[in-house]
Design a protein around this motif. Structure first.
Motif, PDB file in Angstrom:
ATOM      1  N   GLN A   1      52.510  31.794  72.601  1.00 46.78           N
ATOM      2  CA  GLN A   1      53.859  31.459  72.839  1.00 46.78           C
ATOM      3  C   GLN A   1      54.436  31.069  73.726  1.00 46.78           C
ATOM      4  O   GLN A   1      54.963  29.619  74.496  1.00 46.78           O
ATOM      5  CB  GLN A   1      55.420  32.129  71.639  1.00 46.78           C
ATOM      6  N   LEU A   2      54.068  32.019  75.326  1.00 43.95           N
ATOM      7  CA  LEU A   2      54.649  31.364  76.437  1.00 43.95           C
ATOM      8  C   LEU A   2      53.412  30.621  77.149  1.00 43.95           C
ATOM      9  O   LEU A   2      54.265  30.182  77.742  1.00 43.95           O
ATOM     10  CB  LEU A   2      54.674  32.925  77.352  1.00 43.95           C
TER      11      LEU A   2
ATOM     12  N   TRP B   1      59.437  34.486  83.332  1.00 45.60           N
ATOM     13  CA  TRP B   1      60.652  33.142  83.493  1.00 45.60           C
ATOM     14  C   TRP B   1      60.094  31.973  83.497  1.00 45.60           C
ATOM     15  O   TRP B   1      59.126  31.573  83.420  1.00 45.60           O
ATOM     16  CB  TRP B   1      61.121  33.729  84.822  1.00 45.60           C
ATOM     17  N   THR B   2      61.086  31.117  83.329  1.00 43.21           N
ATOM     18  CA  THR B   2      61.563  29.552  83.474  1.00 43.21           C
ATOM     19  C   THR B   2      61.852  29.062  84.279  1.00 43.21           C
ATOM     20  O   THR B   2      62.621  30.011  85.291  1.00 43.21           O
ATOM     21  CB  THR B   2      61.816  29.189  82.092  1.00 43.21           C
TER      22      THR B   2
ATOM     23  N   GLN C   1      48.931  38.206  85.213  1.00 50.47           N
ATOM     24  CA  GLN C   1      49.899  36.929  85.288  1.00 50.47           C
ATOM     25  C   GLN C   1      49.083  35.817  84.863  1.00 50.47           C
ATOM     26  O   GLN C   1      48.399  35.488  84.775  1.00 50.47           O
ATOM     27  CB  GLN C   1      50.103  36.788  86.859  1.00 50.47           C
ATOM     28  N   TYR C   2      49.941  34.719  84.209  1.00 52.18           N
ATOM     29  CA  TYR C   2      49.967  33.693  82.830  1.00 52.18           C
ATOM     30  C   TYR C   2      50.453  32.729  83.779  1.00 52.18           C
ATOM     31  O   TYR C   2      51.576  33.063  83.386  1.00 52.18           O
ATOM     32  CB  TYR C   2      49.363  34.080  81.409  1.00 52.18           C
ATOM     33  N   SER C   3      50.726  31.398  83.511  1.00 52.87           N
ATOM     34  CA  SER C   3      51.342  30.656  84.288  1.00 52.87           C
ATOM     35  C   SER C   3      51.388  28.934  82.807  1.00 52.87           C
ATOM     36  O   SER C   3      49.972  28.999  82.337  1.00 52.87           O
ATOM     37  CB  SER C   3      50.772  30.165  85.794  1.00 52.87           C
TER      38      SER C   3
ATOM     39  N   ILE D   1      56.525  28.086  83.075  1.00 53.30           N
ATOM     40  CA  ILE D   1      57.101  29.476  82.350  1.00 53.30           C
ATOM     41  C   ILE D   1      55.572  30.567  83.637  1.00 53.30           C
ATOM     42  O   ILE D   1      54.923  30.469  83.101  1.00 53.30           O
ATOM     43  CB  ILE D   1      56.465  29.843  80.716  1.00 53.30           C
ATOM     44  N   ILE D   2      56.756  31.513  83.600  1.00 48.30           N
ATOM     45  CA  ILE D   2      55.382  32.567  84.638  1.00 48.30           C
ATOM     46  C   ILE D   2      56.139  33.915  84.029  1.00 48.30           C
ATOM     47  O   ILE D   2      56.786  34.741  83.524  1.00 48.30           O
ATOM     48  CB  ILE D   2      56.219  32.323  85.746  1.00 48.30           C
ATOM     49  N   SER D   3      54.011  34.399  83.301  1.00 52.33           N
ATOM     50  CA  SER D   3      54.968  35.787  82.914  1.00 52.33           C
ATOM     51  C   SER D   3      53.692  36.791  83.538  1.00 52.33           C
ATOM     52  O   SER D   3      52.556  36.010  83.855  1.00 52.33           O
ATOM     53  CB  SER D   3      53.576  35.651  81.189  1.00 52.33           C
ATOM     54  N   LYS D   4      54.473  38.334  83.611  1.00 51.71           N
ATOM     55  CA  LYS D   4      53.778  38.951  84.269  1.00 51.71           C
ATOM     56  C   LYS D   4      53.750  40.513  83.079  1.00 51.71           C
ATOM     57  O   LYS D   4      54.407  40.303  82.898  1.00 51.71           O
ATOM     58  CB  LYS D   4      54.284  39.513  85.528  1.00 51.71           C
TER      59      LYS D   4
END
Length: 255
Positions: free
Chosen positions: A232-233, A197-198, A131-133, A181-184
């Motif tokens: 990018q995210l 998602w944003t 997970q990245y925020s 932006i939360i990336s899983k």
């Protein structure tokens, strides 16, 4: 997990807030269990100490641990038995982005369904979880002048905790224009699948089915290196090709 206790001015209560931190290549079940235990322990200790200050710390620790172990068993069984769209498992096996996009078309997910999917992806195939925020404020915001807490209710009411010289209108702008932006990502060797998602996509504010909360998807099948996608995210304005959208529901906007 970051934990915050924020007393509300003029009231005999506080906000208890838990914030999950970024992780990389972990077992998703162990990670969720750690979050569950950490936050539940934080909440129960706050409540018990406020009501029964005479109890010893050892007694409280034992009581809380036993109670949470029971709750975790129930929660884990709920999640492991939660049904999710079979198309998600198809996506893990698909050879092309076209096949993945077709499988994701017209499906929807809840928060629990997504968690259940990450559990199955780990148990059945060995996909790890990351997970990245990313958080960005609009230009001109002085971080040193932000209060500890700002909440914007659905009716537009602003709740502020902490000192700030910002007006109510300026605080609303801080909340409305903050980019999150939360990336899983699920990883298995060179194969990876990213769901992100944003705050705007969750709020149904993007140009997709007006008002519909949704998440986005991209994988290694797009031919873009994982590091480049992640870069990018993490940026204020990401630039990626056209991606599949998945209708998404949470406790704030249930199915």
């Amino acid at each position: 997990m970051k934990k915050y206790r924020i007393p509300l001015p003029g009231r005999k209560c506080s906000y208890l807030i838990g914030e999950s931190e970024d992780v990389e290549y972990v077992n998703p079940i162990d990670n969720y269990k750690d979050l569950f235990f950490n936050f539940k322990t934080f909440i129960y200790k706050e409540i018990i100490l406020k009501i029964h200050t005479f109890n010893s710390e050892i007694f409280i620790d034992n009581y809380v641990r036993k109670r949470i172990e029971t709750e975790w068993e129930k929660r884990f069984n709920e999640l492991i038995n939660t049904a999710f769209p079979n198309e998600l498992m198809t996506v893990l096996k698909a050879d092309t982005k076209e096949q993945q996009g077709s499988a994701l078309k017209n499906i929807s997910l809840t928060g629990d369904e997504f968690i259940a999917f990450t559990f199955k992806a780990w148990e059945n195939f060995g996909y790890s979880f990351s997970q990245y925020s990313a958080f960005h404020h609009h230009k001109g915001v002085d971080l040193n002048n932000l209060p500890k807490f700002i909440e914007l209710d659905n009716d537009g009411t602003v709740l502020t905790v902490g000192k700030t010289t910002l007006s109510e209108g300026e605080q609303k702008q801080v909340v409305k224009h903050r980019k999150v932006i939360i990336s899983k990502i699920l990883d298995l060797k060179d194969s990876w699948h990213c769901f992100f998602w944003t705050y705007k996509s969750l709020g149904g504010e993007e140009r997709y089915k007006c008002g519909q909360s949704h998440i986005h998807y991209i994988s290694d099948r797009w031919g873009i290196p994982r590091d480049n996608v992640l870069e990018q995210l993490r940026s204020p304005k990401y630039s990626l090709p056209s991606l599949p959208h998945i209708d998404f529901y949470t406790y704030r906007n249930p199915k």
